[in-house]
Design a protein around this motif. Structure first.
Motif, PDB file in Angstrom:
ATOM      1  N   ILE A 247      43.572  51.277  12.594  1.00 27.01           N
ATOM      2  CA  ILE A 247      43.650  52.739  12.770  1.00 27.01           C
ATOM      3  C   ILE A 247      44.474  53.073  14.008  1.00 27.01           C
ATOM      4  CG2 ILE A 247      42.303  54.808  13.289  1.00 27.01           C
ATOM      5  CD1 ILE A 247      40.039  53.613  11.596  1.00 27.01           C
ATOM      6  N   ALA A 248      44.233  52.333  15.095  1.00 29.50           N
ATOM      7  CA  ALA A 248      44.975  52.569  16.337  1.00 29.50           C
ATOM      8  C   ALA A 248      46.463  52.323  16.136  1.00 29.50           C
ATOM      9  CB  ALA A 248      44.431  51.666  17.439  1.00 29.50           C
ATOM     10  N   GLU A 249      46.800  51.272  15.412  1.00 29.76           N
ATOM     11  CA  GLU A 249      48.209  50.954  15.162  1.00 29.76           C
ATOM     12  C   GLU A 249      48.861  51.998  14.265  1.00 29.76           C
ATOM     13  OE1 GLU A 249      50.889  47.307  13.236  1.00 29.76           O
ATOM     14  OE2 GLU A 249      48.727  47.051  13.611  1.00 29.76           O
ATOM     15  N   ASP A 250      48.145  52.450  13.247  1.00 32.11           N
ATOM     16  CA  ASP A 250      48.703  53.402  12.287  1.00 32.11           C
ATOM     17  C   ASP A 250      48.996  54.749  12.934  1.00 32.11           C
ATOM     18  OD1 ASP A 250      49.602  54.261   9.854  1.00 32.11           O
ATOM     19  OD2 ASP A 250      47.630  54.620   8.989  1.00 32.11           O
ATOM     20  N   PHE A 251      48.094  55.226  13.802  1.00 32.23           N
ATOM     21  CA  PHE A 251      48.271  56.536  14.433  1.00 32.23           C
ATOM     22  C   PHE A 251      48.915  56.426  15.822  1.00 32.23           C
ATOM     23  CE2 PHE A 251      44.844  57.588  11.387  1.00 32.23           C
ATOM     24  CZ  PHE A 251      45.443  58.677  10.766  1.00 32.23           C
ATOM     25  N   GLU A 252      49.240  55.199  16.229  1.00 30.05           N
ATOM     26  CA  GLU A 252      49.893  54.948  17.514  1.00 30.05           C
ATOM     27  C   GLU A 252      49.082  55.522  18.684  1.00 30.05           C
ATOM     28  OE1 GLU A 252      53.845  56.476  17.171  1.00 30.05           O
ATOM     29  OE2 GLU A 252      54.517  54.818  15.904  1.00 30.05           O
TER      30      GLU A 252
ATOM     31  N   PHE B 190      38.132  62.664   3.423  1.00 33.78           N
ATOM     32  CA  PHE B 190      38.841  63.368   4.488  1.00 33.78           C
ATOM     33  C   PHE B 190      39.424  62.372   5.492  1.00 33.78           C
ATOM     34  CE2 PHE B 190      38.233  67.205   7.593  1.00 33.78           C
ATOM     35  CZ  PHE B 190      39.607  67.355   7.631  1.00 33.78           C
ATOM     36  N   VAL B 191      38.654  61.344   5.841  1.00 36.45           N
ATOM     37  CA  VAL B 191      39.123  60.307   6.768  1.00 36.45           C
ATOM     38  C   VAL B 191      40.326  59.582   6.176  1.00 36.45           C
ATOM     39  CG1 VAL B 191      38.566  58.069   7.813  1.00 36.45           C
ATOM     40  CG2 VAL B 191      36.923  59.937   7.939  1.00 36.45           C
ATOM     41  N   ALA B 192      40.206  59.161   4.919  1.00 38.65           N
ATOM     42  CA  ALA B 192      41.277  58.384   4.280  1.00 38.65           C
ATOM     43  C   ALA B 192      42.570  59.176   4.151  1.00 38.65           C
ATOM     44  CB  ALA B 192      40.820  57.908   2.907  1.00 38.65           C
ATOM     45  N   LEU B 193      42.464  60.491   4.019  1.00 39.86           N
ATOM     46  CA  LEU B 193      43.648  61.328   3.798  1.00 39.86           C
ATOM     47  C   LEU B 193      44.113  62.036   5.071  1.00 39.86           C
ATOM     48  CD1 LEU B 193      42.547  62.955   0.397  1.00 39.86           C
ATOM     49  CD2 LEU B 193      44.039  60.962   0.739  1.00 39.86           C
ATOM     50  N   SER B 194      43.518  61.724   6.213  1.00 40.16           N
ATOM     51  CA  SER B 194      43.834  62.430   7.463  1.00 40.16           C
ATOM     52  C   SER B 194      45.302  62.241   7.864  1.00 40.16           C
ATOM     53  CB  SER B 194      42.927  61.929   8.592  1.00 40.16           C
ATOM     54  OG  SER B 194      41.589  62.264   8.329  1.00 40.16           O
ATOM     55  N   PRO B 195      46.012  63.339   8.131  1.00 37.84           N
ATOM     56  CA  PRO B 195      47.426  63.223   8.516  1.00 37.84           C
ATOM     57  C   PRO B 195      47.627  62.896   9.992  1.00 37.84           C
ATOM     58  CG  PRO B 195      46.791  65.528   8.387  1.00 37.84           C
ATOM     59  CD  PRO B 195      45.590  64.731   7.951  1.00 37.84           C
ATOM     60  N   SER B 196      46.587  63.079  10.813  1.00 39.85           N
ATOM     61  CA  SER B 196      46.702  62.796  12.242  1.00 39.85           C
ATOM     62  C   SER B 196      45.387  62.225  12.750  1.00 39.85           C
ATOM     63  CB  SER B 196      47.048  64.069  13.025  1.00 39.85           C
ATOM     64  OG  SER B 196      45.950  64.965  13.012  1.00 39.85           O
ATOM     65  N   PHE B 197      45.451  61.650  13.948  1.00 40.14           N
ATOM     66  CA  PHE B 197      44.267  60.990  14.500  1.00 40.14           C
ATOM     67  C   PHE B 197      43.143  61.981  14.768  1.00 40.14           C
ATOM     68  CE2 PHE B 197      41.846  59.439  18.230  1.00 40.14           C
ATOM     69  CZ  PHE B 197      41.300  58.302  17.641  1.00 40.14           C
TER      70      PHE B 197
ATOM     71  N   MET C 108      44.691  45.307   1.592  1.00 34.59           N
ATOM     72  CA  MET C 108      44.860  46.750   1.423  1.00 34.59           C
ATOM     73  C   MET C 108      44.845  47.436   2.788  1.00 34.59           C
ATOM     74  SD  MET C 108      42.335  47.380  -1.876  1.00 34.59           S
ATOM     75  CE  MET C 108      43.045  48.977  -2.278  1.00 34.59           C
ATOM     76  N   PRO C 109      45.371  48.679   2.881  1.00 37.51           N
ATOM     77  CA  PRO C 109      45.334  49.423   4.151  1.00 37.51           C
ATOM     78  C   PRO C 109      43.913  49.878   4.478  1.00 37.51           C
ATOM     79  CG  PRO C 109      46.218  50.803   2.408  1.00 37.51           C
ATOM     80  CD  PRO C 109      46.091  49.423   1.826  1.00 37.51           C
ATOM     81  N   TRP C 110      43.726  50.289   5.723  1.00 39.48           N
ATOM     82  CA  TRP C 110      42.386  50.660   6.186  1.00 39.48           C
ATOM     83  C   TRP C 110      41.820  51.853   5.417  1.00 39.48           C
ATOM     84  CZ3 TRP C 110      41.660  55.590   7.892  1.00 39.48           C
ATOM     85  CH2 TRP C 110      42.774  56.290   8.337  1.00 39.48           C
ATOM     86  N   GLU C 111      42.685  52.728   4.897  1.00 40.68           N
ATOM     87  CA  GLU C 111      42.206  53.893   4.148  1.00 40.68           C
ATOM     88  C   GLU C 111      41.353  53.490   2.952  1.00 40.68           C
ATOM     89  OE1 GLU C 111      46.169  55.256   5.976  1.00 40.68           O
ATOM     90  OE2 GLU C 111      45.286  53.425   5.140  1.00 40.68           O
ATOM     91  N   ALA C 112      41.637  52.309   2.390  1.00 33.09           N
ATOM     92  CA  ALA C 112      40.890  51.856   1.208  1.00 33.09           C
ATOM     93  C   ALA C 112      39.407  51.665   1.523  1.00 33.09           C
ATOM     94  CB  ALA C 112      41.485  50.550   0.686  1.00 33.09           C
ATOM     95  N   LEU C 113      39.088  51.318   2.773  1.00 37.38           N
ATOM     96  CA  LEU C 113      37.694  51.124   3.157  1.00 37.38           C
ATOM     97  C   LEU C 113      36.886  52.404   2.955  1.00 37.38           C
ATOM     98  CD1 LEU C 113      38.087  49.078   6.473  1.00 37.38           C
ATOM     99  CD2 LEU C 113      37.497  48.211   4.206  1.00 37.38           C
ATOM    100  N   PHE C 114      37.493  53.538   3.307  1.00 39.60           N
ATOM    101  CA  PHE C 114      36.779  54.805   3.222  1.00 39.60           C
ATOM    102  C   PHE C 114      36.810  55.367   1.799  1.00 39.60           C
ATOM    103  CE2 PHE C 114      37.896  54.266   7.648  1.00 39.60           C
ATOM    104  CZ  PHE C 114      36.719  54.610   8.283  1.00 39.60           C
TER     105      PHE C 114
END
Length: 503
Positions: free
Chosen positions: A45-50, A100-107, A170-176
Motif C-alpha cells: 500500500i505504501a509503495e502504491d500510494f508513494e 471502498f478501500v480496494a477502489l480508493s483513488p488516493s491514500f 495479485m495486487p493488494w486490492e484483491a485482499l479487500f
C-alpha cells in the motif's frame, strides 16, 4: 431466580444454536482475518500510494481507534434497537468499506474507507459475543465462548497466510475485494438464521433512550488514549504533548464516570463494578491480554529480523500460538461449563507465566524447537484463560446489558493489547536507543551490538510480562464466582429502578 423466570428460560428453543453460531462465526473469522491480513499489505500500500511507512501505519491506527471508540456505544445501541439489526448493518458497512478501500483513488480516501470498514467491524464485534452466548443454554455458556474464540483464532492465523499467498500473484486490492464474498454469505445466513426473539425472549418492549453523552465522552476518551499509546508521530515519551493528552484522557474519563452515575439510563451501568467478581474479572482480563500480546507482537521481530528466518517458516512457527489457543478454547469452554471457570482461568495464566520467564532469556542460538514449544504452551494458556474469564464477566451481568457488557469484554481485550504492545515496543526501542542503536529492526540481525541491545530490551519486556501475568493470576485466584452466577440474569429481573446500586 423466581419460578416464572426459570420457566421462561426453560421454554427457550436452543435446537438451532449451531445454525446461529455458523452465521455469526463466518463474520468473526472474516473480520479477524481482515485485521491480521492488513499487516502483510502495508508495504504494498505504501509503495502504491508513494507514502512513507510511518504514514501507512495510519491504516492500522484508524482501525484500532474506530473499533475501540465505537465498541461500547454500538453494544448499548444494539441492546436498545436489536442485536440482529446492528449485526446486519455492521456487515453492510464492513463489505462496503472493503470495496471502498480496494477502489480508493488516493491514500487519504483509503483512510476514510478504513474508518467505514472498521465501524462495521465494531458493530459486529459489539454484538457477536452476546448473540453467541444467547444462542446457547446458560449451562453451555463456556462452550459457546470457546467456539467463538476458536473462530477468532482461525481468523487470526489465516489472515497472514492467505494474505501472503494472494500478494504473490495479485495486487493488494484483491485482499479487500475477496472479503466481500464471505461477508455476503454471513449477511444472508444472519438474515435467515438469526432470530432476535429466540436470543432475547425476555426483551422489554419499552425502548430506552440512547445515552449520547456517555457514548461521546467514552468515544473521545478512548480514541485519544489509543492514539496517544500508539504514538504514531513517534514523539518522545517525555513530550509535554503526550503528557497533556494523557491528562485530557483522565479528565474525560472522570467526567464520563460522573455522567454515567447520574444518568437514568446510562450506556454502561458502572455500578456493575460494585460486584467483586465482575470488577476483578475485568481487571484480570486487561492484565492478561497485556501479557499475552507481547509474545504475539515481539516474536515475529525475533524470528525474522533477529534470527533471520524466512517469513514463510516464521509464519509456521507463529501458527502454533493460534493453534494452541484454538484447541484450548474448545476444551476450556466445555470444562468450565462442568467444573466452573475459575480453575481454568488460573491454569491459563499459569501456563503463560511458565513461558514468560524462559522467553525472557531467549538468545541468538536458542533452538527453534524450544521456541516452538514455548509458543504452543503460551497459546494454550491464552485459550484456557480467555474463555473462562469472559464467561465470568458475562455471567455476572444482567441480560438487559449483555450487549454492552460483551462489547466491554472485547474493548478490554483491545485496550490490553494496545497497552501491552506499546509498553513492549517502547522498552525494546528505549534499550536500543540508550546503547546508540536507533536503526531499522531489519538490521539488528547483522549488527552484533544492535542485536545485544535488542535482547536487553526483549528481556525487560518479558520480565514485565511476568509481572502483569503474576498480578492477573493472583486476581484470578481471588475471583470466586457465586453459585447464583451460573446463568446470565434475565432481563426482567432488573428494571431501571432496580439496576445495581440504585435505590
Amino acid at each position: 431466580m423466581s419460578e416464572i423466570h426459570q420457566a421462561a428460560t426453560a421454554e427457550v428453543d436452543y435446537s438451532r444454536k449451531w445454525f446461529a453460531f455458523t452465521a455469526i462465526g463466518i463474520s468473526f473469522v472474516t473480520m479477524v482475518m481482515s485485521m491480521s491480513m492488513v499487516f502483510v499489505a502495508l508495504s504494498a500500500i505504501a509503495e502504491d500510494f508513494e507514502v512513507t511507512l510511518r504514514a501507512v501505519t495510519w491504516v492500522v491506527v484508524v482501525q484500532a481507534l474506530t473499533i475501540s471508540a465505537l465498541m461500547m456505544p454500538m453494544g448499548r445501541l444494539a441492546d436498545i434497537v436489536g442485536w440482529k439489526r446492528i449485526h446486519l448493518v455492521g456487515l453492510v458497512l464492513f463489505a462496503g468499506g472493503s470495496l471502498f478501500v480496494a477502489l480508493s483513488p488516493s491514500f487519504w480516501v483509503l483512510i476514510v474507507a478504513r474508518v467505514v470498514m472498521s465501524a462495521g467491524s465494531a458493530m459486529g464485534q459489539s454484538v457477536g459475543t452476546a448473540m453467541v452466548v444467547s444462542s446457547f443454554p446458560p449451562h453451555e455458556r463456556g462452550m459457546a465462548i470457546g467456539s467463538q474464540t476458536s473462530a477468532v483464532a482461525i481468523g487470526g492465523v489465516s489472515g497472514p497466510i492467505l494474505g501472503g499467498l494472494v500478494l504473490q500473484v495479485m495486487p493488494w486490492e484483491a485482499l479487500f475485494l475477496m472479503l466481500v464474498v464471505p461477508i455476503a454469505i454471513a449477511f444472508v445466513a444472519g438474515y435467515f438464521l438469526l432470530d432476535e426473539n429466540k436470543m432475547r425472549p425476555n426483551r422489554s418492549s419499552e425502548r430506552s433512550p440512547f445515552d449520547w453523552g456517555g457514548a461521546i465522552l467514552s468515544g473521545v476518551a478512548i480514541s485519544l488514549l489509543v492514539v496517544t499509546i500508539n504514538n504514531p508521530l513517534r514523539l518522545s515519551w517525555a513530550s509535554p504533548l503526550l503528557a497533556g493528552c494523557l491528562l485530557v484522557v483522565v479528565v474525560l474519563l472522570a467526567i464520563f464516570v460522573r455522567w454515567e452515575l447520574r444518568y437514568d439510563r446510562p450506556m454502561l451501568e458502572l455500578r456493575l463494578f460494585r460486584d467483586r467478581v465482575f470488577s476483578l474479572a475485568v481487571v484480570t482480563r486487561l492484565l492478561g491480554f497485556m501479557g499475552t500480546t507481547a509474545t504475539l507482537f515481539l516474536m515475529p521481530i525475533y524470528l525474522i529480523s533477529f534470527r533471520g528466518i524466512a517469513e514463510g517458516a516464521a509464519g509456521g512457527v507463529l501458527f502454533l500460538t493460534s493453534f494452541g489457543m484454538g484447541i484450548a478454547a474448545q476444551a476450556a469452554g466445555r470444562l468450565s461449563d462442568r467444573f466452573g471457570p475459575r480453575p481454568f482461568s488460573m491454569l491459563g495464566l499459569s501456563m503463560v507465566l511458565v513461558t514468560s520467564l524462559p522467553m525472557a532469556f531467549l538468545g541468538r542460538n536458542t533452538p527453534i524447537p524450544f521456541v516452538m514449544v514455548m509458543l504452543l504452551i503460551s497459546g494454550l494458556g491464552s485459550g484456557f484463560f480467555n474463555v473462562p474469564n469472559n464467561s465470568l464477566i458475562l455471567g455476572s451481568s444482567p441480560a438487559s446489558a449483555l450487549g454492552v457488557v460483551a462489547a466491554l469484554t472485547n474493548l478490554t481485550r483491545n485496550v490490553g493489547n494496545v497497552f501491552g504492545q506499546a509498553i513492549a515496543s517502547g522498552v525494546v526501542v528505549a534499550a536500543m536507543v540508550a546503547q546508540g542503536f536507533d536503526i531499522p529492526l531489519d538490521h539488528i540481525g547483522d549488527n552484533p551490538g544492535a542485536g545485544g541491545a535488542f535482547l536487553d530490551g526483549w528481556r525487560i519486556a518479558f520480565l514485565l510480562v511476568t509481572v502483569y501475568t503474576s498480578i492477573a493470576l493472583v486476581l484470578a485466584w481471588q475471583t470466586k464466582p457465586r453459585a447464583a452466577a451460573a446463568a446470565v440474569v434475565p432481563e426482567t429481573v432488573l428494571s431501571p429502578a432496580e439496576s445495581p446500586g440504585r435505590s
